[in-house]
Design an enzyme around this catalytic site. Structure first.
Site, short mmCIF file in Angstrom:
data_model
loop_
_atom_site.label_atom_id
_atom_site.label_comp_id
_atom_site.label_asym_id
_atom_site.label_seq_id
_atom_site.Cartn_x
_atom_site.Cartn_y
_atom_site.Cartn_z
N GLU A 199 34.95 26.24 -33.46
CA GLU A 199 33.94 25.31 -33.91
C GLU A 199 32.64 25.46 -33.12
O GLU A 199 31.55 25.29 -33.66
CB GLU A 199 34.44 23.87 -33.82
CG GLU A 199 35.59 23.54 -34.76
CD GLU A 199 36.94 24.07 -34.26
OE1 GLU A 199 37.87 24.15 -35.08
OE2 GLU A 199 37.04 24.38 -33.05
N PRO A 253 49.53 33.20 -28.08
CA PRO A 253 49.99 31.86 -28.51
C PRO A 253 48.83 30.91 -28.73
O PRO A 253 47.79 31.01 -28.06
CB PRO A 253 50.87 31.41 -27.35
CG PRO A 253 51.27 32.67 -26.64
CD PRO A 253 50.09 33.59 -26.78
N GLY A 303 40.13 31.11 -24.89
CA GLY A 303 38.75 31.36 -25.29
C GLY A 303 38.41 32.81 -25.51
O GLY A 303 37.23 33.14 -25.72
N GLU A 304 39.39 33.71 -25.50
CA GLU A 304 39.12 35.14 -25.62
C GLU A 304 39.53 35.73 -26.96
O GLU A 304 39.43 36.94 -27.17
CB GLU A 304 39.83 35.91 -24.49
CG GLU A 304 39.31 35.62 -23.10
CD GLU A 304 37.84 36.03 -22.95
OE1 GLU A 304 37.47 37.09 -23.48
OE2 GLU A 304 37.09 35.27 -22.32
N PRO A 335 41.07 32.99 -41.50
CA PRO A 335 40.91 34.45 -41.47
C PRO A 335 39.49 34.91 -41.22
O PRO A 335 39.24 36.12 -41.12
CB PRO A 335 41.36 34.87 -42.88
CG PRO A 335 41.05 33.70 -43.74
CD PRO A 335 41.25 32.48 -42.87
#
Length: 419
Positions: free
Chosen positions: A60, A269, A310-311, A336
């Site tokens: 977001e 995950p 965050g990667e 997607p």
């Protein structure tokens, strides 16, 4: 009455939520930063009259960047406030936006916390991204004269059913929204059916198609490629996996990797609190495994754990094929669009109800393949990777879907402007 009950339940749950945040802060120290702001006591608040945008996490936040730039063009002198919920989202916001926005946590959805935040900020407009519906936040904004817009809104049948069970609370909450700009017509219809004023509901499309990739993304990808030692051989990624999917993917993909000694599988995950559990699965497998959080990946590692928050956007850029988790189990899948930005062929399980409209666009274009189970997923990825023409066709189709669906941002800004 309903909001009173909601507030009481929220207050009872808050100690558990705070303990969970402290637990997560062992791995993500950012959660310990400026805890007072979650109670509305934001000491670095800007001057009044600003425009406040709320984005939950990394995806977001990336989508919010062009929105914030558009908002700046609408009101150049107004301070811009961005609140987030996750530490990863906050870190990415700081990387992408620096000092151009005032960055904070979203306050807890308790009346006194929201009021404390609003007294310090006095914004003119709050823009909520996707389905960030917080009853006390919306109610208190109304009391303070702050207009509220919900943009890029989506509402699955399951979520709509949940809101319908608390119809009184939902109707009052939706009545407090001045704009509801939806991703798709099905979501718009569900909002109207729940009691949203029909004249306030529009359907400009999905602004994630308009997202601008971070300027440092190429450099981040180069660093990640070096850390992973990706000199040759395909990298397959199973992204945002949920409980029950990791073991199934691992069982199906180990034979695939044994057939192709230069292929690697990266499992990422969805939630950080599952990293250690998934690592134990990988560590017990028949192939050498490594954690990305450990630094340089040892040569010969075939199974990789993406245990860095965050990667994911960076890792998608290194992949040759991407599986979207939450779709082999009944979670509803994931978006997607992010792998499609990179032109990565995308695969999913059958449970896509959270992103049905977006998924249908990719499926129709031949950019997303839906499989029944993990065994079918392994075979489908193998077929696409081994056929260069098919891989290129899927890659081109993914990029084409993104390009064909741009334009929602302009319509969203036009809808928000009168507010």
């Amino acid at each position: 009455m309903w909001r009173f009950v909601y507030t009481a339940l929220y207050l009872l749950a808050l100690p558990v939520v705070m303990l969970r945040l402290l637990w997560r802060s062992r791995r993500e120290p950012g959660y310990r930063h400026d805890l007072a702001a979650r109670f509305g006591r934001w000491h670095a608040a800007p001057e009044s009259g600003g425009i406040w945008v709320h984005a939950v996490s990394v995806g977001e936040t990336v989508a919010a960047v062009p929105l914030l730039r558009g908002v700046e063009a609408l009101a150049p002198s107004a301070p811009r406030i961005l609140t987030v919920t996750t530490a990863a989202g906050r870190e990415r916001a700081a990387d992408l936006l620096g000092d151009s926005v005032h960055l904070s946590w979203l306050p807890w959805d308790l009346p006194w916390c929201v009021r404390a935040f609003l007294r310090r900020t006095r914004p003119r407009l709050l823009v909520l991204i996707e389905t960030e519906l917080w009853p006390n936040l919306i109610h208190e904004c109304g009391r303070f004269g702050v207009r509220v817009a919900l943009v890029n809104a989506r509402l699955s049948p399951r979520s709509a059913a949940g809101y319908r069970r608390v119809g009184g609370l939902t109707r009052r909450m939706l009545a407090g929204l001045d704009v509801i700009a939806c991703q798709d017509e099905a979501s718009a219809d569900r909002f109207r059916a729940l009691g949203a004023p029909p004249g306030r509901v529009t359907c400009p499309g999905n602004m994630k198609f308009d997202a601008v990739l971070p300027g440092d993304l190429s450099a981040r990808m180069d660093r990640a490629r070096e850390r992973l030692g990706l000199d040759d051989g395909p990298l397959l990624i199973a992204a945002s996996t949920h409980e029950g999917e990791d073991a199934a993917v691992l069982r199906s993909f180990v034979p695939l990797l044994q057939r192709h000694p230069d292929w690697r599988l990266l499992i990422v995950p969805r939630h950080a609190d599952r990293f250690d559990d998934v690592w134990r699965l990988l560590d017990r497998s028949a192939l050498p495994a490594a954690r990305l959080s450990a630094g340089e990946v040892p040569a010969g590692s075939r199974l990789l754990l993406g245990d860095l928050m965050g990667e994911l956007l960076t890792l998608y850029g290194l992949a040759d094929a991407a599986f979207l988790g939450g779709s082999l189990v009944r979670h509803g899948g994931h978006n997607p669009i992010e792998p499609a930005w990179h032109g990565v062929p995308v695969f999913s399980g059958p449970h896509l109800f959270n992103f049905a409209d977006v998924a249908e666009r990719f499926i129709a274009a031949g950019a997303l393949e839906v499989v029944a189970d993990a065994d079918a997923l392994a075979l489908a990825m193998e077929r696409v990777i081994e056929d260069e023409d098919l891989w290129q066709q899927r890659s081109d189709a993914a990029r084409a879907v993104v390009d064909a669906n741009r334009g929602a941002l302009g319509a969203i800004l036009a809808a928000v402007r009168p507010v």
